[in-house]
Design a protein around this motif. Structure first.
Motif, mmCIF file in Angstrom:
data_model
loop_
_atom_site.group_PDB
_atom_site.id
_atom_site.type_symbol
_atom_site.label_atom_id
_atom_site.label_comp_id
_atom_site.label_asym_id
_atom_site.label_seq_id
_atom_site.Cartn_x
_atom_site.Cartn_y
_atom_site.Cartn_z
ATOM 1 N N ALA A 136 0.765 -1.232 -0.027
ATOM 2 C CA ALA A 136 0.011 0.051 0.101
ATOM 3 C C ALA A 136 0.784 1.253 -0.100
ATOM 4 O O ALA A 136 2.159 1.171 0.354
ATOM 5 C CB ALA A 136 -1.116 -0.173 1.129
ATOM 6 N N SER A 137 0.378 2.238 -0.499
ATOM 7 C CA SER A 137 0.986 3.465 -0.631
ATOM 8 C C SER A 137 0.367 4.821 0.045
ATOM 9 O O SER A 137 -0.708 4.967 -0.119
ATOM 10 C CB SER A 137 1.529 3.813 -2.190
ATOM 11 N N ILE A 138 1.353 5.565 0.598
ATOM 12 C CA ILE A 138 1.004 6.940 1.301
ATOM 13 C C ILE A 138 1.718 8.093 0.761
ATOM 14 O O ILE A 138 2.760 7.914 1.182
ATOM 15 C CB ILE A 138 0.835 6.756 2.684
ATOM 16 N N PRO A 139 0.995 8.779 -0.031
ATOM 17 C CA PRO A 139 2.080 10.203 -0.516
ATOM 18 C C PRO A 139 2.218 10.901 0.809
ATOM 19 O O PRO A 139 1.249 11.270 1.646
ATOM 20 C CB PRO A 139 1.087 10.975 -1.258
ATOM 21 N N MET A 140 3.228 11.488 0.928
ATOM 22 C CA MET A 140 3.959 12.243 2.298
ATOM 23 C C MET A 140 3.978 13.694 2.178
ATOM 24 O O MET A 140 4.034 14.335 3.048
ATOM 25 C CB MET A 140 5.155 11.548 2.889
ATOM 26 N N SER A 141 3.687 14.103 1.055
ATOM 27 C CA SER A 141 4.097 15.591 0.939
ATOM 28 C C SER A 141 2.388 16.333 0.984
ATOM 29 O O SER A 141 1.587 15.722 0.986
ATOM 30 C CB SER A 141 4.390 16.078 -0.468
ATOM 31 N N SER A 142 2.614 17.637 1.059
ATOM 32 C CA SER A 142 1.278 18.355 1.223
ATOM 33 C C SER A 142 1.285 19.789 0.370
ATOM 34 O O SER A 142 0.584 20.460 0.909
ATOM 35 C CB SER A 142 0.942 18.602 2.503
ATOM 36 N N GLY A 143 2.320 19.920 -0.340
ATOM 37 C CA GLY A 143 2.502 21.259 -1.053
ATOM 38 C C GLY A 143 1.218 21.233 -2.131
ATOM 39 O O GLY A 143 0.502 20.471 -2.407
ATOM 40 N N ILE A 144 1.003 22.582 -2.648
ATOM 41 C CA ILE A 144 0.215 22.875 -3.762
ATOM 42 C C ILE A 144 0.787 23.830 -4.786
ATOM 43 O O ILE A 144 1.587 24.601 -4.745
ATOM 44 C CB ILE A 144 -0.949 23.978 -2.950
ATOM 45 N N SER A 145 0.533 23.385 -5.895
ATOM 46 C CA SER A 145 1.026 24.023 -7.216
ATOM 47 C C SER A 145 0.155 23.997 -8.152
ATOM 48 O O SER A 145 -0.756 23.205 -8.433
ATOM 49 C CB SER A 145 2.472 23.195 -7.649
ATOM 50 N N VAL A 146 0.599 24.961 -9.153
ATOM 51 C CA VAL A 146 -0.311 25.058 -10.428
ATOM 52 C C VAL A 146 0.456 24.317 -11.513
ATOM 53 O O VAL A 146 1.536 24.180 -11.785
ATOM 54 C CB VAL A 146 -0.558 26.661 -10.858
ATOM 55 N N HIS A 147 -0.443 23.430 -12.343
ATOM 56 C CA HIS A 147 -0.117 22.738 -13.516
ATOM 57 C C HIS A 147 0.302 23.607 -14.475
ATOM 58 O O HIS A 147 -0.704 24.208 -15.101
ATOM 59 C CB HIS A 147 -1.107 22.013 -13.904
ATOM 60 N N PRO A 148 1.425 23.653 -15.072
ATOM 61 C CA PRO A 148 1.757 24.493 -16.455
ATOM 62 C C PRO A 148 0.730 23.676 -17.565
ATOM 63 O O PRO A 148 1.306 22.578 -17.896
ATOM 64 C CB PRO A 148 3.215 24.404 -16.821
ATOM 65 N N LYS A 149 0.015 24.428 -18.182
ATOM 66 C CA LYS A 149 -1.074 23.795 -19.319
ATOM 67 C C LYS A 149 -0.061 23.194 -20.333
ATOM 68 O O LYS A 149 -0.447 21.866 -20.696
ATOM 69 C CB LYS A 149 -1.816 24.737 -19.668
#
Length: 400
Positions: A136-149
């Motif tokens: 099983a996998s758990i992502p550990m980060s919590s950042g927020i970013s805008v996707h470059p289209k």
């Protein structure tokens, strides 16, 4: 007011679906709704559950119709019932934390033109789907970013990374799309929300093509579950996968054919893979809607070689290589065939034996862990990641 609609299409996996409904129904709040689109052969289990057990006005059941619907049409009718400002779709063996509405509200303030949001997912195999060691996998980060289209478009349409999967997670499946964007998609693509049988990636293509602003949150808000009856479980057996692909194609008759003469790679070949399935969809989308495919040929050859690295046995490796070789020989006069040069097979020393942290992802051996459903695993995983309230407050550091 309904802020978020969660659509839950389901077919013949009623027991898992009921577990998922019960888990989501335990959430507080009245700013979301859940639409269960039942496409099962037997309508009784979910109908009885809604009539006698589930007393929750936030949930609505769309019963089966006399003839089995394709997955595309079942997703389509679920979206037609959505009343929320934002819409998300999950599988019937998955889980979503409806506190994600707080994340969406925050991102609407930070980025007023945002119309597509995605987040990382935890990954969990139900106990009945562990034929070998599983992680099983758990992502550990919590950042927020805008996707470059443009970057997403290059990754998705032209496979610019040359990897087995385009790293483009945006879309309505385990993400949230503003209803106004979905309406724009419907107006732009044949008066339908969904067209291609590979329905989740169909939506991803359309969101990338049509969205104004796409934002990503590293912190997981849902769980991709895989039960024994899931398509991902079928990947453990080539015969089962063949049977399910044949059933999938049979139930999709009348829509877009999975077999595309312009991209002659067989999806029912013993060596077919998820990589090939996604490529078939993206190639169809770009041809149909005149999207520039410059670079796709050599990039897909690299992706095919990358796919061949992920084989546990010589038999699996030989099947994948043969499948790709046959396809490349036929595709566009064989002009990309010479670029497909997979590395020799190397048997892995271990398969899902080691737990640990790698690239901000915590991998946990599922043998012996207590959680028995995706929802329970999500609560288990929350002990190791940023609490929701801290994320919504913009906290950068927290202490347990």
């Amino acid at each position: 007011m309904v802020y978020l609609t969660v659509c839950l299409p389901t077919r013949n996996r009623q027991a898992y679906c009921i577990k998922t409904i019960e888990a989501v129904a335990a959430a507080d709040g009245d700013d979301f709704e859940v639409i269960v689109a039942d496409n099962s052969d037997d309508p009784a289990p979910l109908a009885d559950f809604f009539a006698t057990t589930l007393k929750d006005s936030r949930f609505r059941l769309i019963p089966p119709v006399p003839a089995v619907l394709s997955m595309v049409d079942n997703w389509e009718r679920a979206l037609e019932e959505a009343q929320g400002r934002w819409i998300s779709v999950i599988g019937d063996d998955d889980f979503i934390d409806t506190r994600v509405t707080g994340l969406i509200r925050r991102l609407e303030v930070l980025h007023r033109d945002v119309d597509a949001i995605n987040w990382d997912c935890m990954i969990y195999q139900w106990p009945d789907n562990r034929p070998t060691s599983t992680l099983a996998s758990i992502p550990m980060s919590s950042g927020i970013s805008v996707h470059p289209k443009q970057t997403l478009a290059d990754r998705l349409f032209r496979w610019s990374e040359g990897k087995r999967r385009p790293s483009v997670g945006i879309g309505i499946y385990h993400g949230a799309v503003r209803k106004s964007l979905m309406q724009r998609i419907r107006a732009s693509y044949g008066d339908r929300y969904f067209e291609h049988p590979v329905v989740d990636w169909d939506n991803t293509c359309k969101v990338v093509a049509q969205a104004t602003r796409m934002v990503h949150c590293d912190r997981p808000f849902s769980v991709l579950g895989a039960c024994l009856a899931s398509n991902s479980a079928a990947s453990h057996s080539r015969e089962v996968m063949k049977q399910r692909l044949e059933a999938f194609e049979r139930e999709s008759k009348g829509g877009i054919d999975l077999v595309q003469p312009e991209f002659p790679f067989s999806l029912i070949d013993p060596g077919a893979s998820v990589c090939l399935t996604i490529a078939t969809l993206t190639a169809w989308f770009c041809r149909t809607y005149a999207i520039d495919l410059t670079g796709f040929g050599p990039n897909f050859a690299s992706a095919a070689m990358d796919e061949c690295k992920y084989c546990y046995t010589r038999e699996e490796y030989d099947a994948k290589v043969s499948c790709f070789e046959r396809g490349f020989a036929l595709w566009e006069g064989g002009q990309w065939a010479s670029l497909f040069k997979p590395a020799p097979f190397v048997a892995p020393k271990t398969v899902n034996e080691l737990s640990g942290l790698s690239d901000d992802m915590l991998h946990i051996r599922e043998t012996g862990i207590a959680p028995a459903t995706p929802a329970e695993f999500y609560r288990f995983g929350e002990n190791a990641i940023m609490p929701v309230e801290h994320l919504l407050a913009g906290t950068k550091v927290f202490a347990l």
